[in-house]
Design a protein around this motif. Structure first.
Motif, PDB file in Angstrom:
ATOM      1  N   VAL A  65      28.907   0.395   7.224  1.00 49.99           N
ATOM      2  CA  VAL A  65      27.715  -0.180   7.846  1.00 49.99           C
ATOM      3  C   VAL A  65      28.082  -0.856   9.163  1.00 49.99           C
ATOM      4  N   ARG A  66      29.202  -1.577   9.167  1.00 50.59           N
ATOM      5  CA  ARG A  66      29.614  -2.268  10.396  1.00 50.59           C
ATOM      6  C   ARG A  66      29.867  -1.259  11.515  1.00 50.59           C
ATOM      7  N   ALA A  67      30.523  -0.154  11.195  1.00 48.36           N
ATOM      8  CA  ALA A  67      30.814   0.863  12.210  1.00 48.36           C
ATOM      9  C   ALA A  67      29.526   1.487  12.743  1.00 48.36           C
TER      10      ALA A  67
ATOM     11  N   GLY B  41       0.844  -1.183   0.000  1.00 48.49           N
ATOM     12  CA  GLY B  41       0.000   0.000   0.000  1.00 48.49           C
ATOM     13  C   GLY B  41       0.882   1.235   0.000  1.00 48.49           C
ATOM     14  N   GLY B  42       0.638   2.134   0.929  1.00 47.75           N
ATOM     15  CA  GLY B  42       1.454   3.342   1.024  1.00 47.75           C
ATOM     16  C   GLY B  42       2.585   3.229   2.019  1.00 47.75           C
ATOM     17  N   HIS B  43       2.790   2.023   2.558  1.00 47.65           N
ATOM     18  CA  HIS B  43       3.804   1.839   3.609  1.00 47.65           C
ATOM     19  C   HIS B  43       5.054   1.184   3.034  1.00 47.65           C
ATOM     20  N   THR B  44       6.242   1.698   3.415  1.00 51.39           N
ATOM     21  CA  THR B  44       7.519   1.094   3.047  1.00 51.39           C
ATOM     22  C   THR B  44       8.421   1.054   4.271  1.00 51.39           C
ATOM     23  N   GLN B  45       9.095  -0.052   4.448  1.00 55.08           N
ATOM     24  CA  GLN B  45      10.088  -0.169   5.517  1.00 55.08           C
ATOM     25  C   GLN B  45      11.353  -0.789   4.924  1.00 55.08           C
ATOM     26  N   THR B  46      12.501  -0.261   5.319  1.00 60.55           N
ATOM     27  CA  THR B  46      13.776  -0.670   4.729  1.00 60.55           C
ATOM     28  C   THR B  46      14.747  -0.993   5.848  1.00 60.55           C
TER      29      THR B  46
ATOM     30  N   VAL C 222      15.720  -5.863  -2.973  1.00 63.49           N
ATOM     31  CA  VAL C 222      16.979  -6.209  -2.310  1.00 63.49           C
ATOM     32  C   VAL C 222      18.142  -5.513  -3.011  1.00 63.49           C
ATOM     33  N   TRP C 223      19.065  -4.993  -2.191  1.00 64.77           N
ATOM     34  CA  TRP C 223      20.308  -4.414  -2.688  1.00 64.77           C
ATOM     35  C   TRP C 223      21.475  -5.038  -1.919  1.00 64.77           C
ATOM     36  N   ALA C 224      22.566  -5.318  -2.590  1.00 67.66           N
ATOM     37  CA  ALA C 224      23.744  -5.879  -1.934  1.00 67.66           C
ATOM     38  C   ALA C 224      24.661  -4.774  -1.420  1.00 67.66           C
ATOM     39  N   ILE C 225      25.204  -4.973  -0.227  1.00 71.78           N
ATOM     40  CA  ILE C 225      26.271  -4.128   0.310  1.00 71.78           C
ATOM     41  C   ILE C 225      27.514  -5.006   0.335  1.00 71.78           C
ATOM     42  N   ASP C 226      28.269  -5.016  -0.756  1.00 74.98           N
ATOM     43  CA  ASP C 226      29.359  -5.969  -0.891  1.00 74.98           C
ATOM     44  C   ASP C 226      30.715  -5.328  -1.175  1.00 74.98           C
ATOM     45  N   LYS C 227      30.750  -4.008  -1.202  1.00 71.93           N
ATOM     46  CA  LYS C 227      32.033  -3.324  -1.368  1.00 71.93           C
ATOM     47  C   LYS C 227      32.677  -3.128   0.009  1.00 71.93           C
ATOM     48  N   ASP C 228      34.000  -3.296   0.069  1.00 76.24           N
ATOM     49  CA  ASP C 228      34.695  -3.260   1.352  1.00 76.24           C
ATOM     50  C   ASP C 228      34.433  -1.966   2.121  1.00 76.24           C
ATOM     51  N   LYS C 229      34.463  -0.825   1.433  1.00 74.43           N
ATOM     52  CA  LYS C 229      34.234   0.460   2.110  1.00 74.43           C
ATOM     53  C   LYS C 229      32.807   0.551   2.636  1.00 74.43           C
ATOM     54  N   GLN C 230      31.833   0.081   1.828  1.00 73.31           N
ATOM     55  CA  GLN C 230      30.431   0.077   2.281  1.00 73.31           C
ATOM     56  C   GLN C 230      30.269  -0.806   3.511  1.00 73.31           C
ATOM     57  N   ILE C 231      30.855  -1.987   3.454  1.00 72.01           N
ATOM     58  CA  ILE C 231      30.744  -2.932   4.565  1.00 72.01           C
ATOM     59  C   ILE C 231      31.320  -2.326   5.838  1.00 72.01           C
TER      60      ILE C 231
ATOM     61  N   GLU D 178      22.748   7.828  11.186  1.00 73.73           N
ATOM     62  CA  GLU D 178      23.882   7.476  10.333  1.00 73.73           C
ATOM     63  C   GLU D 178      23.624   6.158   9.597  1.00 73.73           C
ATOM     64  N   LEU D 179      23.115   5.155  10.322  1.00 70.68           N
ATOM     65  CA  LEU D 179      22.834   3.859   9.695  1.00 70.68           C
ATOM     66  C   LEU D 179      21.690   3.983   8.700  1.00 70.68           C
ATOM     67  N   ASP D 180      20.664   4.726   9.061  1.00 72.12           N
ATOM     68  CA  ASP D 180      19.531   4.923   8.148  1.00 72.12           C
ATOM     69  C   ASP D 180      19.978   5.572   6.844  1.00 72.12           C
ATOM     70  N   GLN D 181      20.877   6.545   6.946  1.00 70.50           N
ATOM     71  CA  GLN D 181      21.363   7.238   5.743  1.00 70.50           C
ATOM     72  C   GLN D 181      22.151   6.300   4.835  1.00 70.50           C
ATOM     73  N   LEU D 182      22.956   5.417   5.427  1.00 74.82           N
ATOM     74  CA  LEU D 182      23.708   4.451   4.634  1.00 74.82           C
ATOM     75  C   LEU D 182      22.765   3.487   3.910  1.00 74.82           C
ATOM     76  N   ILE D 183      21.749   3.031   4.629  1.00 72.30           N
ATOM     77  CA  ILE D 183      20.793   2.091   4.046  1.00 72.30           C
ATOM     78  C   ILE D 183      19.990   2.757   2.935  1.00 72.30           C
ATOM     79  N   GLN D 184      19.528   3.973   3.183  1.00 73.81           N
ATOM     80  CA  GLN D 184      18.734   4.672   2.176  1.00 73.81           C
ATOM     81  C   GLN D 184      19.570   5.016   0.945  1.00 73.81           C
ATOM     82  N   ALA D 185      20.854   5.298   1.131  1.00 71.14           N
ATOM     83  CA  ALA D 185      21.730   5.575  -0.012  1.00 71.14           C
ATOM     84  C   ALA D 185      21.849   4.346  -0.901  1.00 71.14           C
ATOM     85  N   CYS D 186      21.965   3.177  -0.292  1.00 69.04           N
ATOM     86  CA  CYS D 186      22.012   1.935  -1.074  1.00 69.04           C
ATOM     87  C   CYS D 186      20.697   1.707  -1.802  1.00 69.04           C
TER      88      CYS D 186
END
Length: 330
Positions: free
Chosen positions: A117-119, A20-25, A105-114, A78-86
């Motif tokens: 996100v981990r931090a 519907g009009g709801h999205t969660q990421t 689904v989006w992959a976070i598989d680049k070393d810098k991205q990982i 900070e985490l939300d911004q990283l996720i939304q950027a992906c």
């Protein structure tokens, strides 16, 4: 058959559900069984041993966890911004289901991205189980039996920020009136709750309960917490309904085991409650205002448990979309 792809290196995923009009990421990762056992990953409901058994057998048989637990964390910008950027890029996988839910689904598989996100994820002070208590408990059981070997030390999860999850009510339908007539049960309910109106049309507010009997609706207001009580449980409509109505009026002291009550997920709406009553399958039904995610987290932080069937999360996670596959147990 080649339908599943085994990643060549560890990665996170971003997972979005739209309905519907709801999205969660949220963030797909594995979470620590030891942190669950130690209480850093908080639960809010009891589990049933037979359902734990079933989940544990499944994990041991396929040597993988194929369905993630739904976790929630207090939103971290900070985490939300990283996720939304992906999630701003075209998704790697996009599925439109017949039930109206879109999975992306989006992959976070680049070393810098990982590393980023981990931090950011390390700043999360606590995780909460929103849905998936049995699969989490089963994963912890398997972890113990394998001494954490082969990847069993962690369980598959998707964690969402608390301000994105949507909780719907978990309504109640009762099979009988405990010997009362419809008129006398209305009188009893009016003695323990305040009458608001007949045939309500506005959405429910906190502390309000809609009651269906003989095809008609009435709205009542729960009388609330005891004066001076600091117990967050006493803010929950499901708790107050059980304490003040289902127990004393209908004689349902243990809703977890009673065969006189069924729980109806809020996604089915009040029309389903009305259908059950009008078809003669049930004598009456209660429609509730949903539990808030803030109350759920506060009760979990206090080490408390919610009453049975207090929360209905929608949309549901896809099963089999992600798998945490075990390696050799050393």
């Amino acid at each position: 058959e080649g339908s599943l792809i085994h990643d060549s290196k560890p990665a996170y995923y971003v997972y979005s559900l739209s309905m519907g009009g709801h999205t969660q990421t949220g963030l797909v990762a594995v979470a620590s069984c030891s942190e669950y056992i130690e209480g850093h990953i908080r639960r809010h409901e009891l589990t049933r041993p037979e359902k734990e058994d079933d989940r544990a057998r499944h994990i041991e048989t396929v040597k993988a966890q194929t369905g993630p637990a739904l976790l929630v964390h207090r939103a971290i910008p900070e985490l939300d911004q990283l996720i939304q950027a992906c999630a701003s890029a075209p998704p790697a996988v996009e599925i439109d289901m017949e039930n109206g839910v879109r999975h992306a689904v989006w992959a976070i598989d680049k070393d810098k991205q990982i590393a980023s996100v981990r931090a950011a994820a390390r700043t999360i002070p606590r995780l909460y189980i929103a849905d998936g208590h049995h699969r989490t408990a089963a994963a912890a059981r398997v972890c113990r039996s394998l001494n954490g070997g082969g990847g069993s030390s962690h369980f598959l999860a998707v964690s969402f920020p608390h301000d994105q999850l949507r909780i719907l009510p978990y309504n109640r339908a009762l099979k009988d009136l405990r010997g009362h007539t419809p008129a006398s049960i209305i009188e009893r309910l009016s003695a323990v709750m305040d009458t608001v109106c007949k045939n309500p049309v506005e959405p429910l507010a906190p502390r309000e309960v809609d009651f269906c009997i003989e095809g008609h609706w009435r709205r009542f207001r729960l009388r609330g917490v005891a004066t001076g009580s600091a117990d967050p449980l006493e803010r929950l409509d499901v708790f107050l309904l059980q304490r003040d109505v289902l127990g004393p009026v209908f004689g349902i002291q243990d809703p977890r085991r009673s065969d006189r009550i069924v729980f109806v997920g809020g996604i089915r709406g009040t029309a389903e409650l009305e259908r059950l009553v009008n078809a003669g399958e049930f004598a009456c039904a209660f429609s509730l205002h949903p539990t808030s995610i803030e109350d759920m987290m506060e009760i979990a932080d206090a080490g408390g448990l919610l009453p049975p069937k207090s929360t209905w999360f929608e949309p549901k996670l896809g099963d089999g979309l992600f798998s945490h596959v075990f390696g050799p147990v050393v």
